[in-house]
Design a protein around this motif. Structure first.
Motif, mmCIF file in Angstrom:
data_model
loop_
_atom_site.group_PDB
_atom_site.id
_atom_site.type_symbol
_atom_site.label_atom_id
_atom_site.label_comp_id
_atom_site.label_asym_id
_atom_site.label_seq_id
_atom_site.Cartn_x
_atom_site.Cartn_y
_atom_site.Cartn_z
ATOM 1 N N LEU A 1 -15.093 -71.241 -34.527
ATOM 2 C CA LEU A 1 -16.357 -70.644 -34.966
ATOM 3 C C LEU A 1 -16.116 -69.448 -35.880
ATOM 4 C CD1 LEU A 1 -18.423 -70.771 -31.638
ATOM 5 C CD2 LEU A 1 -18.698 -72.226 -33.656
ATOM 6 N N LEU A 2 -15.131 -68.631 -35.563
ATOM 7 C CA LEU A 2 -14.843 -67.457 -36.392
ATOM 8 C C LEU A 2 -14.403 -67.854 -37.796
ATOM 9 C CD1 LEU A 2 -12.997 -65.136 -33.841
ATOM 10 C CD2 LEU A 2 -15.250 -64.768 -34.855
ATOM 11 N N MET A 3 -13.751 -69.019 -37.904
ATOM 12 C CA MET A 3 -13.293 -69.462 -39.228
ATOM 13 C C MET A 3 -14.457 -69.804 -40.156
ATOM 14 S SD MET A 3 -10.103 -69.032 -39.205
ATOM 15 C CE MET A 3 -10.292 -67.759 -37.954
ATOM 16 N N GLY A 4 -15.661 -69.919 -39.615
ATOM 17 C CA GLY A 4 -16.824 -70.210 -40.451
ATOM 18 C C GLY A 4 -17.354 -68.999 -41.195
ATOM 19 N N PHE A 5 -16.823 -67.817 -40.914
ATOM 20 C CA PHE A 5 -17.268 -66.597 -41.584
ATOM 21 C C PHE A 5 -16.307 -66.212 -42.704
ATOM 22 C CE2 PHE A 5 -19.055 -66.438 -37.321
ATOM 23 C CZ PHE A 5 -20.375 -66.034 -37.560
ATOM 24 N N GLU A 6 -16.841 -65.566 -43.728
ATOM 25 C CA GLU A 6 -16.005 -65.139 -44.848
ATOM 26 C C GLU A 6 -14.970 -64.110 -44.398
ATOM 27 O OE1 GLU A 6 -18.131 -63.850 -48.264
ATOM 28 O OE2 GLU A 6 -19.331 -65.679 -48.429
ATOM 29 N N THR A 7 -15.346 -63.274 -43.463
ATOM 30 C CA THR A 7 -14.429 -62.238 -42.966
ATOM 31 C C THR A 7 -13.770 -62.685 -41.661
ATOM 32 O OG1 THR A 7 -16.297 -61.168 -41.841
ATOM 33 C CG2 THR A 7 -15.735 -60.382 -44.052
ATOM 34 N N ALA A 8 -13.356 -63.954 -41.604
ATOM 35 C CA ALA A 8 -12.830 -64.545 -40.376
ATOM 36 C C ALA A 8 -11.653 -63.753 -39.818
ATOM 37 C CB ALA A 8 -12.420 -65.990 -40.628
ATOM 38 N N ALA A 9 -10.703 -63.383 -40.676
ATOM 39 C CA ALA A 9 -9.505 -62.693 -40.202
ATOM 40 C C ALA A 9 -9.858 -61.349 -39.570
ATOM 41 C CB ALA A 9 -8.530 -62.495 -41.357
ATOM 42 N N ARG A 10 -10.768 -60.614 -40.179
ATOM 43 C CA ARG A 10 -11.118 -59.288 -39.652
ATOM 44 C C ARG A 10 -11.943 -59.410 -38.369
ATOM 45 N NH1 ARG A 10 -12.096 -55.365 -44.962
ATOM 46 N NH2 ARG A 10 -9.982 -55.686 -45.797
#
Length: 432
Positions: free
Chosen positions: A168-177
């Protein structure tokens, strides 16, 4: 106490803080590991001049390597020192590791993140022996199976949720942060839970801690082999991890190739498998009537074989494009799903009584080292499982359903072993 449910343990301080600590650790391990693999695959590309596939396998190797190197030392420390203190120190180390990981994620330092994956594996190595060795010290004998059932359920649910959260986090542009913040917050929450774990009764094992990793790992094998029935239980649990790793590793390609499914199908397969294991784990206390008993184990082993064979015949020869809704509504696909749930249930029935049996049958001054030996053999079996998958699927070109069928046939041989172990356990109960 025997007429009370295992869930009452979740309301007691002797169990709940430990349960939350181990849950947060399993969640964070899988959140960090899966997020890193996804970032490497879709963002970073190859590292060190290596291809993505090589780097992904290198990452998996770095996480599991510490179990081979440091389990011997971890088992000694867990037998020598008070276990609640060890838990707090290990969780404090997790905060330090995750703080560095947050920096690496924030600034895209993927080489550093791979090194920290090794350190996370090391942290898990030192937590593992304490995780199961502490239970017989904080639970009564008639609570041991139920407590192990809760821990087994919590571990698999945490693995599933950590894996889903990473996706789910990988779906955001700022996934790494976002991942950087998440792993650090989870590490802090885990430490706060560990602070509430009460001290345990402690008798030092009078060990001189040796810092020779390979030698101590080999010494663990000798300790595990001292009692034949305990060694059989250890090997049987490790077989389950071989089997489970094989299923979980193949789910993505199985969903894509054999079910023509999208990523929602993979998630559903993982969820149903995990729900099945959780249900099986919870049933063990009732089936054993609150006693440390191997009664459910042969039935779990038999179910793993029969349902694995049925899964082979349930897979459609000409699959249609599917989503998670297809699996829940189409009778053909629903049979596949029910087989996987059933395999999970049988897996829970199979593994939980074995953990309780090992805890019950090992002397307190060696218990953590035997659990450490179990962790080493588990890791070895999972590595062999991956190599077997490469051989059978890649070189021999067997289909994934065919691979599952082969595993089910091999499991029939394991059923013979656990049936014999069950007879030995029955004789022990009669003698007592």
């Amino acid at each position: 106490m025997a007429n009370q449910s295992q869930f009452r343990l979740l309301g007691q301080r002797r169990f709940l803080p430990f349960y939350l600590t181990q849950f947060s650790g399993a969640f964070n391990d899988n959140l960090y590991k899966n997020a890193l693999l996804l970032l490497i695959t879709f963002s970073a590309g190859g590292l060190f001049g290596l291809s993505v596939n090589v780097v992904v396998n290198l990452a998996a190797f770095l996480f599991i390597l510490p179990f081979f190197l440091f389990s011997g030392i971890a088992g000694q420390i867990a037998d020598q020192y008070e276990k609640a203190r060890i838990i707090r120190l290990v969780k404090l180390a997790e905060i330090a590791i995750m703080a560095l990981a947050a920096i690496g994620l924030w600034f895209g330092q993927y080489e550093l993140l791979l090194v920290l994956l090794f350190l996370m594996g090391t942290q898990s190595t030192f937590f593992g022996p304490v995780k199961y060795a502490i239970l017989p010290q904080v639970l009564a004998e008639d609570e041991l199976v139920g407590g192990n059932g809760l821990v087994g359920m919590g571990t698999f649910v945490a693995i599933l949720l950590g894996t889903i959260a990473a996706g789910l986090l990988m779906g955001f542009e700022t996934a790494a942060r976002l991942t950087a913040v998440a792993v650090l917050v989870m590490a802090v929450l885990g430490y706060l839970a560990a602070r509430q774990v009460p001290p345990t009764p402690h008798q030092p094992a009078r060990l001189a801690i040796s810092l020779r990793p390979v030698r101590e790992t080999l010494h663990l094998m000798a300790i595990a082999a001292e009692r034949r029935r305990v060694l059989l239980a250890v090997l049987t649990i490790s077989w389950f991890w071989f089997l489970g790793a094989a299923y979980l590793t193949q789910f993505p390609n199985f969903a894509r190739t054999n079910l023509q499914g999208d990523e929602t199908v993979v998630t559903l397969l993982l969820a149903m498998f995990t729900i099945g294991i959780s249900v099986g784990s919870m049933l063990c206390e009732r089936l054993t009537k609150h006693r440390v008993s191997l009664v459910p184990v042969p039935w779990g082993a038999l179910g793993l074989t029969l349902l694995g064979v049925d899964l082979y015949f349930a897979v459609p020869a000409e699959p249609i494009t599917s989503t998670w809704l297809t699996l829940l509504t189409d009778p053909v696909y629903l049979r596949v799903l029910l087989d996987l749930v059933g395999i999970g249930v049988c897996g829970g029935l199979f593994i939980v009584p074995l953990y309780a049996f090992i805890q019950h049958e090992t002397p307190i001054h060696k218990r953590a080292r035997i659990i450490a030996a179990l962790n080493v053999i588990n890791a070895l079996f999972m590595v062999v499982s991956a190599l077997t998958g490469i051989l059978v699927l890649g070189i021999l070109e067997l289909s994934i359903p065919g691979f599952f069928l082969l595993l089910s046939i091999l499991n029939a041989l394991v059923w013979l072993v656990v049936w014999r172990l069950r007879r030995v356990d029955r004789a022990r109960v009669v003698d007592n």
